[in-house]
Motif scaffolding. Structure first.
Motif, short mmCIF file in Angstrom:
data_model
loop_
_atom_site.label_atom_id
_atom_site.label_comp_id
_atom_site.label_asym_id
_atom_site.label_seq_id
_atom_site.Cartn_x
_atom_site.Cartn_y
_atom_site.Cartn_z
N ASP A 1 0.86 -1.18 0.00
CA ASP A 1 0.00 0.00 0.00
C ASP A 1 0.90 1.24 0.00
O ASP A 1 1.54 1.56 1.00
N ALA A 2 0.94 1.92 -1.14
CA ALA A 2 1.81 3.09 -1.28
C ALA A 2 1.28 4.29 -0.49
O ALA A 2 1.94 5.34 -0.46
N ASN A 3 0.13 4.15 0.15
CA ASN A 3 -0.42 5.22 0.97
C ASN A 3 -0.10 5.06 2.46
O ASN A 3 -0.33 5.97 3.24
N ALA A 4 0.39 3.89 2.85
CA ALA A 4 0.59 3.59 4.27
C ALA A 4 1.70 4.45 4.87
O ALA A 4 2.69 4.76 4.21
N LEU A 5 1.51 4.81 6.15
CA LEU A 5 2.49 5.59 6.90
C LEU A 5 3.14 4.67 7.93
O LEU A 5 2.49 4.21 8.85
N ASP A 6 4.42 4.41 7.76
CA ASP A 6 5.14 3.49 8.65
C ASP A 6 5.31 4.15 10.02
O ASP A 6 5.98 5.18 10.13
N PRO A 7 4.73 3.58 11.08
CA PRO A 7 4.80 4.23 12.40
C PRO A 7 6.20 4.31 12.98
O PRO A 7 6.45 5.08 13.90
N ARG A 8 7.14 3.53 12.44
CA ARG A 8 8.52 3.63 12.93
C ARG A 8 9.21 4.89 12.42
O ARG A 8 10.24 5.29 12.96
N ILE A 9 8.65 5.49 11.36
CA ILE A 9 9.30 6.62 10.69
C ILE A 9 8.54 7.92 10.92
O ILE A 9 9.13 8.98 11.08
N TRP A 10 7.20 7.83 10.95
CA TRP A 10 6.36 9.02 11.06
C TRP A 10 6.06 9.35 12.51
O TRP A 10 6.11 8.49 13.38
N PRO A 11 5.70 10.61 12.80
CA PRO A 11 5.23 10.94 14.14
C PRO A 11 4.00 10.11 14.50
O PRO A 11 3.21 9.73 13.63
N ALA A 12 3.82 9.84 15.78
CA ALA A 12 2.68 9.03 16.22
C ALA A 12 1.36 9.67 15.85
O ALA A 12 0.35 8.97 15.66
N SER A 13 1.34 10.99 15.71
CA SER A 13 0.09 11.70 15.41
C SER A 13 -0.25 11.70 13.92
O SER A 13 -1.33 12.18 13.54
N ALA A 14 0.64 11.20 13.06
CA ALA A 14 0.39 11.25 11.62
C ALA A 14 -0.70 10.26 11.24
O ALA A 14 -0.61 9.06 11.52
N THR A 15 -1.76 10.75 10.61
CA THR A 15 -2.88 9.91 10.19
C THR A 15 -3.30 10.29 8.78
O THR A 15 -2.98 11.36 8.28
N ARG A 16 -4.02 9.38 8.16
CA ARG A 16 -4.57 9.64 6.83
C ARG A 16 -6.09 9.52 6.93
O ARG A 16 -6.61 8.51 7.40
#
Length: 468
Positions: free
Chosen positions: A18-33
């Motif tokens: 999924d090219a839309n997924a946000l990897d939680p190891r890299i993004w801030p915990a608050s990052a959502t789609r």
């Protein structure tokens, strides 16, 4: 004999499910789609951030910074307490520094590490207690040393015999006794999970191990200086304990020898703790690193029959790196055929920033990830390279990534893990103004460093006013 074609993508890069997924190891915990595919950070829609503040834009999640600061302080305090030692954790200001950031990390119990007069003034203006500031640098000017002594900086980390004498004269002139650490090269250089141990290090910082006793004697000979201990920094983006353990063995041995000639209460092992920039990165939890490093020091002290000294550490990237996301707007998209014998194309996605706001890829070959942030896409992932607007072929923002194949001009791209060293290293190449830094928290955004303008650039050009 024919040469088999090689993949244009590195081995660690995988085609995403999924090219839309946000990897939680890299993004801030608050990052959502959201349901319509729009990314929010700290509860703030990136489209609103771009409309209000323009792009490129550094976005810094305040709660993420504070959470990392609390976690790291707690990890080292717990590890040190298990061995009967005290600890002080400094935030390494070179990673990112602003007056707002100083307030956040000091609120969470951190001291401050600076390495220039400018960083010192930001720390002071942000409310840092001078006694809880450490001053680094291999070539501190007389004016910088004078200012440090004048305001009561808690520790100056001396880097040369010249500096020892210069600082002693400065402290004597002010009528104070200045506490110092001696920076020592342990011969250990570490990066990620590997380290190299040698007898010597060919670098500009610090004293060789063989010089350290003479440096200690020189400090102790000056009534205006007080020797607190040793300092060592072994590298950056370190994922494991092994390099720290090897360095600790060498430093504790030196510490024990110097301790025989006078009090030596402190050992500062620096920082360099790594973060995840891509899916290939897997840093150890900070709790494991803290426990392992402090245990290594304690074991070496026990083997020599000496108490564990007070300890200090200097994380920077590990506090602020994951908290930062840079927003860009796509300007052009260009498919380029690759000479790989397989008919592969790479999509060149040009954005409105580049090496002026993040020179790390050009300087160090640093790798990042990127995501389409203003919408989601069902298009098949396409091998892509995100590039900047500068007149350099090496102006690369993200070297290797799979982005949705329908990425188009006007889309917003977000590059995570840009909280450390991007703003700090930014410049005005091609006369591009530096972006703003916006802090987000609980659905609100505020500017903590304003964007530069063309007028700012012209204001420094004397000829622009007809005076030259």
């Amino acid at each position: 004999m024919s040469v088999p074609p090689t993949s244009p993508a590195p081995a660690w890069l995988r085609v995403p499910d999924d090219a839309n997924a946000l990897d939680p190891r890299i993004w801030p915990a608050s990052a959502t789609r959201s349901a319509d595919g729009v990314v929010s950070i700290g509860g703030v829609d990136v489209r609103e951030l771009a409309r209000t503040h323009g792009t490129p834009l550094y976005v810094l999640d305040e709660d993420e910074v504070r959470a990392h600061a609390r976690r790291i302080v707690a990890a080292f305090e717990t590890a040190a307490a298990a061995h009967g030692a005290a600890v002080r954790v400094y935030y390494a200001g070179k990673a990112f520094l602003s007056t707002a950031l100083v307030r956040w990390v000091t609120d969470e119990g951190m001291a401050l590490d600076v390495c220039t007069g400018g960083e010192l003034e930001i720390a002071l203006r942000g409310g840092a207690t001078p006694e809880r500031i450490g001053f680094h640098g291999n070539n501190k000017s007389p004016a910088e040393l004078d200012r440090a002594v004048q305001v009561g900086v808690g520790t100056v980390i001396v880097d040369s015999f010249v500096e020892i004498d210069r600082l002693a004269d400065t402290a004597a002139r002010h009528g104070v006794v200045q506490p110092v650490l001696i920076r020592v090269n342990s011969g250990v250089h570490a990066e990620t999970h590997e380290f190299l141990a040698t007898a010597h290090e060919d670098q500009k910082f610090g004293f060789a191990m063989a010089q350290a006793p003479d440096a200690a004697a020189r400090v102790r000979a000056h009534p205006s200086l007080r020797l607190l201990g040793l300092h060592c920094h072994i590298g950056s983006q370190i994922f494991g304990v092994a390099g720290f353990a090897e360095s600790a063995a060498r430093l504790v041995d030196l510490h024990a020898r110097l301790r025989a000639h006078g009090d030596l209460p402190l050992l500062n092992l620096g920082g360099g703790f790594g973060i995840a920039y891509t899916a290939a990165d897997d840093p150890a939890p900070i709790e494991d690193l803290a426990a392992g490093i402090v245990a290594a020091v304690a074991d070496e002290c026990a083997a020599r029959g000496i108490p564990v000294p007070d300890l200090a550490f200097e994380p920077g990237r590990a506090i602020v790196g994951q908290a930062g996301v840079t927003l860009y707007e796509v300007g052009t998209v260009k498919p380029v055929a690759l000479d790989d014998g397989a008919g592969t194309q790479r999509l060149y996605v040009s954005v409105d920033g580049g090496m002026s706001d993040n020179p790390r890829p050009a300087l160090y070959g640093a790798q990042y990830t990127a995501r389409l942030a203003s919408r989601s896409s069902d298009a098949a992932p396409a091998l892509s390279r995100v590039v900047g607007k500068h007149c350099e072929s090496g102006d690369i923002v993200v070297d290797h990534e799979y982005l949705p194949g329908d990425v188009t001009p006007g889309d917003l791209l977000a590059v995570p893990a840009t909280g450390a060293y991007c703003f700090s290293l930014a410049g005005n190449y091609n006369h591009v103004p530096r972006p703003a830094v916006v802090a987000v928290r609980a659905g609100t955004a505020r500017v903590i460093v304003r964007a530069e303008t063309i007028a700012d650039l012209l204001s420094r050009d004397v000829g622009a006013e007809g005076k030259a």
